[in-house]
Write a protein that holds these residues in place. Structure first.
Motif, PDB file in Angstrom:
ATOM      1  N   GLU A   5      79.402  75.232  46.479  1.00  0.00           N
ATOM      2  CA  GLU A   5      79.390  74.003  45.896  1.00  0.00           C
ATOM      3  C   GLU A   5      80.128  74.027  44.639  1.00  0.00           C
ATOM      4  OE1 GLU A   5      76.089  71.789  45.873  1.00  0.00           O
ATOM      5  OE2 GLU A   5      75.814  71.170  47.970  1.00  0.00           O
ATOM      6  N   ALA A   6      80.384  74.570  43.492  1.00  0.00           N
ATOM      7  CA  ALA A   6      81.297  75.079  42.921  1.00  0.00           C
ATOM      8  C   ALA A   6      82.673  75.664  42.682  1.00  0.00           C
ATOM      9  CB  ALA A   6      80.131  75.002  41.658  1.00  0.00           C
ATOM     10  N   LEU A   7      81.901  76.649  43.343  1.00  0.00           N
ATOM     11  CA  LEU A   7      83.601  77.274  43.313  1.00  0.00           C
ATOM     12  C   LEU A   7      83.555  77.680  44.670  1.00  0.00           C
ATOM     13  CD1 LEU A   7      81.327  80.494  40.765  1.00  0.00           C
ATOM     14  CD2 LEU A   7      82.698  78.085  40.052  1.00  0.00           C
TER      15      LEU A   7
ATOM     16  N   ASN B  74      83.085  82.873  46.635  1.00  0.00           N
ATOM     17  CA  ASN B  74      83.106  83.145  44.724  1.00  0.00           C
ATOM     18  C   ASN B  74      81.306  83.187  44.363  1.00  0.00           C
ATOM     19  OD1 ASN B  74      85.677  83.384  44.548  1.00  0.00           O
ATOM     20  ND2 ASN B  74      85.664  81.487  44.828  1.00  0.00           N
ATOM     21  N   GLN B  75      80.001  83.906  45.785  1.00  0.00           N
ATOM     22  CA  GLN B  75      78.825  83.383  45.380  1.00  0.00           C
ATOM     23  C   GLN B  75      78.229  84.649  44.485  1.00  0.00           C
ATOM     24  OE1 GLN B  75      76.649  81.964  48.743  1.00  0.00           O
ATOM     25  NE2 GLN B  75      78.351  82.165  50.129  1.00  0.00           N
ATOM     26  N   ASN B  76      79.192  85.222  43.865  1.00  0.00           N
ATOM     27  CA  ASN B  76      78.054  86.371  43.173  1.00  0.00           C
ATOM     28  C   ASN B  76      78.073  85.469  41.517  1.00  0.00           C
ATOM     29  OD1 ASN B  76      80.969  86.729  42.891  1.00  0.00           O
ATOM     30  ND2 ASN B  76      80.643  88.363  41.196  1.00  0.00           N
ATOM     31  N   CYS B  77      76.360  86.393  41.419  1.00  0.00           N
ATOM     32  CA  CYS B  77      76.817  86.089  39.449  1.00  0.00           C
ATOM     33  C   CYS B  77      75.924  87.048  39.117  1.00  0.00           C
ATOM     34  CB  CYS B  77      75.181  84.641  40.262  1.00  0.00           C
ATOM     35  SG  CYS B  77      75.346  83.564  40.976  1.00  0.00           S
TER      36      CYS B  77
ATOM     37  N   PHE C 209      87.039  79.293  36.818  1.00  0.00           N
ATOM     38  CA  PHE C 209      85.722  79.717  36.480  1.00  0.00           C
ATOM     39  C   PHE C 209      85.786  81.497  35.965  1.00  0.00           C
ATOM     40  CE2 PHE C 209      86.241  80.222  40.732  1.00  0.00           C
ATOM     41  CZ  PHE C 209      86.099  81.521  41.209  1.00  0.00           C
ATOM     42  N   VAL C 210      84.859  82.687  35.353  1.00  0.00           N
ATOM     43  CA  VAL C 210      85.007  83.663  35.570  1.00  0.00           C
ATOM     44  C   VAL C 210      83.615  84.577  36.364  1.00  0.00           C
ATOM     45  CG1 VAL C 210      86.393  83.754  33.339  1.00  0.00           C
ATOM     46  CG2 VAL C 210      83.311  83.955  33.194  1.00  0.00           C
TER      47      VAL C 210
END
Length: 99
Positions: free
Chosen positions: A58-60, A64-67, A77-78
């Motif tokens: 929802e945010a990225l 871009n799901q890596n954490c 974002f980074v």
């Protein structure tokens, strides 16, 4: 003022071969534990290992799901470790990692 949002994986996951943790998330989690006054400047969201990681998507976005990932309220974002640690230092005063 809106806070940066830090997405970090839950502690660990288990499969048939054993229990695993994310070394990058553990490093960031350690910073939060050592410097709680700096961590209080962040909105920390712990997300499950399984995908899709809905809050991150929802945010990225789905790609871009890596954490860990750090999202900025002004946009952007980074989500690579070096960039994330640099942003935590520059934006929030966390110490610099000494390799």
């Amino acid at each position: 003022m809106a806070k940066d949002t830090l997405f970090i994986l839950e502690r660990s996951y288990t499969d048939d071969d054993g229990e695993y943790f994310c070394r990058d998330c553990v490093e960031v989690d350690g910073l939060l534990a050592l410097f709680p006054e700096l961590g209080a400047r962040l909105n920390v969201i712990r997300v499950p290992w399984t995908k899709p990681r809905v809050p991150v998507v929802e945010a990225l976005g789905e790609d871009n799901q890596n954490c860990p990932a750090l999202a900025f309220p002004e946009g952007g974002f980074v989500n690579t470790q070096d960039a994330l640690l640099a942003a935590l230092h520059e934006r929030h005063g966390f110490p610099i990692r000494s390799s």
